[in-house]
Design a protein around this motif. Structure first.
Motif, PDB file in Angstrom:
ATOM      1  N   THR A 151      32.653  18.650  74.826  1.00  0.00           N
ATOM      2  CA  THR A 151      32.208  17.215  74.655  1.00  0.00           C
ATOM      3  C   THR A 151      31.074  17.258  74.210  1.00  0.00           C
ATOM      4  O   THR A 151      30.548  16.319  73.351  1.00  0.00           O
ATOM      5  CB  THR A 151      32.338  16.864  76.150  1.00  0.00           C
ATOM      6  OG1 THR A 151      33.833  16.837  76.730  1.00  0.00           O
ATOM      7  CG2 THR A 151      31.782  15.288  76.277  1.00  0.00           C
ATOM      8  N   CYS A 152      29.947  18.075  74.540  1.00  0.00           N
ATOM      9  CA  CYS A 152      28.753  18.130  73.858  1.00  0.00           C
ATOM     10  C   CYS A 152      28.775  18.410  72.377  1.00  0.00           C
ATOM     11  O   CYS A 152      28.041  17.707  71.616  1.00  0.00           O
ATOM     12  CB  CYS A 152      27.995  19.299  74.541  1.00  0.00           C
ATOM     13  SG  CYS A 152      26.179  19.417  74.131  1.00  0.00           S
ATOM     14  N   GLN A 153      29.539  19.186  72.020  1.00  0.00           N
ATOM     15  CA  GLN A 153      29.833  19.402  70.367  1.00  0.00           C
ATOM     16  C   GLN A 153      30.373  18.157  69.886  1.00  0.00           C
ATOM     17  O   GLN A 153      30.094  17.960  68.751  1.00  0.00           O
ATOM     18  CB  GLN A 153      30.598  20.854  70.207  1.00  0.00           C
ATOM     19  CG  GLN A 153      30.014  22.039  70.581  1.00  0.00           C
ATOM     20  CD  GLN A 153      30.734  23.112  70.515  1.00  0.00           C
ATOM     21  OE1 GLN A 153      32.037  23.064  70.705  1.00  0.00           O
ATOM     22  NE2 GLN A 153      30.185  24.294  70.234  1.00  0.00           N
ATOM     23  N   ALA A 154      31.284  17.410  70.517  1.00  0.00           N
ATOM     24  CA  ALA A 154      31.875  16.293  69.926  1.00  0.00           C
ATOM     25  C   ALA A 154      30.753  15.149  69.732  1.00  0.00           C
ATOM     26  O   ALA A 154      30.697  14.565  68.654  1.00  0.00           O
ATOM     27  CB  ALA A 154      32.943  15.975  70.771  1.00  0.00           C
ATOM     28  N   GLU A 155      29.668  15.260  70.735  1.00  0.00           N
ATOM     29  CA  GLU A 155      28.712  14.119  70.685  1.00  0.00           C
ATOM     30  C   GLU A 155      27.694  14.561  69.703  1.00  0.00           C
ATOM     31  O   GLU A 155      27.230  13.532  68.961  1.00  0.00           O
ATOM     32  CB  GLU A 155      28.064  13.989  72.105  1.00  0.00           C
ATOM     33  CG  GLU A 155      28.827  13.467  73.054  1.00  0.00           C
ATOM     34  CD  GLU A 155      28.468  13.616  74.541  1.00  0.00           C
ATOM     35  OE1 GLU A 155      27.200  13.820  74.728  1.00  0.00           O
ATOM     36  OE2 GLU A 155      28.964  13.309  75.597  1.00  0.00           O
ATOM     37  N   LEU A 156      27.650  16.130  69.486  1.00  0.00           N
ATOM     38  CA  LEU A 156      26.517  16.323  68.583  1.00  0.00           C
ATOM     39  C   LEU A 156      26.972  15.926  67.162  1.00  0.00           C
ATOM     40  O   LEU A 156      26.418  15.560  66.298  1.00  0.00           O
ATOM     41  CB  LEU A 156      26.294  17.696  68.727  1.00  0.00           C
ATOM     42  CG  LEU A 156      25.477  18.601  67.456  1.00  0.00           C
ATOM     43  CD1 LEU A 156      24.279  17.837  67.555  1.00  0.00           C
ATOM     44  CD2 LEU A 156      25.576  19.854  67.820  1.00  0.00           C
ATOM     45  N   VAL A 157      28.308  16.143  66.868  1.00  0.00           N
ATOM     46  CA  VAL A 157      28.975  15.852  65.647  1.00  0.00           C
ATOM     47  C   VAL A 157      28.763  14.493  65.345  1.00  0.00           C
ATOM     48  O   VAL A 157      28.298  13.760  64.160  1.00  0.00           O
ATOM     49  CB  VAL A 157      30.366  16.103  65.467  1.00  0.00           C
ATOM     50  CG1 VAL A 157      30.950  15.580  64.041  1.00  0.00           C
ATOM     51  CG2 VAL A 157      30.648  17.681  65.355  1.00  0.00           C
ATOM     52  N   ARG A 158      28.895  13.399  66.438  1.00  0.00           N
ATOM     53  CA  ARG A 158      28.796  12.066  66.330  1.00  0.00           C
ATOM     54  C   ARG A 158      27.173  11.509  66.025  1.00  0.00           C
ATOM     55  O   ARG A 158      27.084  10.893  64.721  1.00  0.00           O
ATOM     56  CB  ARG A 158      29.291  11.271  67.397  1.00  0.00           C
ATOM     57  CG  ARG A 158      29.262   9.752  67.433  1.00  0.00           C
ATOM     58  CD  ARG A 158      29.775   9.015  68.592  1.00  0.00           C
ATOM     59  NE  ARG A 158      28.944   9.623  69.849  1.00  0.00           N
ATOM     60  CZ  ARG A 158      27.521   9.310  70.101  1.00  0.00           C
ATOM     61  NH1 ARG A 158      26.966   8.448  69.325  1.00  0.00           N
ATOM     62  NH2 ARG A 158      26.965   9.550  71.370  1.00  0.00           N
ATOM     63  N   LEU A 159      26.326  12.241  66.677  1.00  0.00           N
ATOM     64  CA  LEU A 159      25.081  11.799  66.357  1.00  0.00           C
ATOM     65  C   LEU A 159      24.551  12.506  64.855  1.00  0.00           C
ATOM     66  O   LEU A 159      23.851  11.859  64.434  1.00  0.00           O
ATOM     67  CB  LEU A 159      24.116  12.742  67.534  1.00  0.00           C
ATOM     68  CG  LEU A 159      24.037  12.069  68.952  1.00  0.00           C
ATOM     69  CD1 LEU A 159      23.450  13.032  69.794  1.00  0.00           C
ATOM     70  CD2 LEU A 159      23.388  10.643  68.889  1.00  0.00           C
TER      71      LEU A 159
END
Length: 165
Positions: free
Chosen positions: A138-146
């Protein structure tokens, strides 16, 4: 008679060596001891290196003769005092790639994901690893979005049809 002469010569030689070893002509060790005593006093008082009281200590260390066996230790102290007295450049408010206050959301998220990855690597049980793996994903997905929406100042993205004005 010859043995008596050898004993007498040996006794004189020994007495001479003892006299010479007790009478050192090097004042450096005593000067170093005094300077280090004052150095320790100022350390115990928590005086900053820029305090004028340190000038006295610097002068005491510099007074240790250059040819003294105590000079190398005095030089070490002088170098440390010089380094401590130099003006430190101001810290920047933010550094590229830094995390913490002043860092971008992307950098903060990257640091959070990195911390989760470390915890995952240290996890002892399968259940803990499964939970951490899901949170990390989840953290990595948010990082990609950011990262997809993060642009350096001056490189803002404008919707199609709108140009930079």
């Amino acid at each position: 008679m010859r043995i008596a002469h050898l004993r007498h010569s040996a006794a004189l030689l020994l007495a001479g060596l003892l006299a010479l070893s007790g009478c050192s002509t090097d004042p450096g060790p005593e000067q170093l001891r005094k300077a280090e005593g004052r150095y320790q006093e100022l350390i115990n008082q928590n005086l900053p290196a820029q305090d004028p009281a340190w000038a006295e200590v610097v002068a005491q260390f510099e007074a240790v003769p250059k040819d003294s066996k105590a000079r190398p230790e005095a030089e070490k102290r002088l170098a440390a005092l010089k380094a401590a007295r130099e003006k430190v450049p101001p810290r920047p408010l933010a550094r590229p790639g830094a995390t913490g206050q002043g860092a971008s959301d992307v950098e903060a998220k990257r640091a959070a994901c990195e911390a989760l990855a470390k915890k995952l690597g240290e996890a002892n049980t399968d259940a803990t690893r499964d939970v951490l793996r899901k949170v990390l994903e989840t953290c990595q997905a948010e990082l990609v979005r950011l990262e997809a929406n993060d642009h350096p100042p001056g490189e803002e993205v404008h919707p199609p049809g709108e140009g930079a004005h």
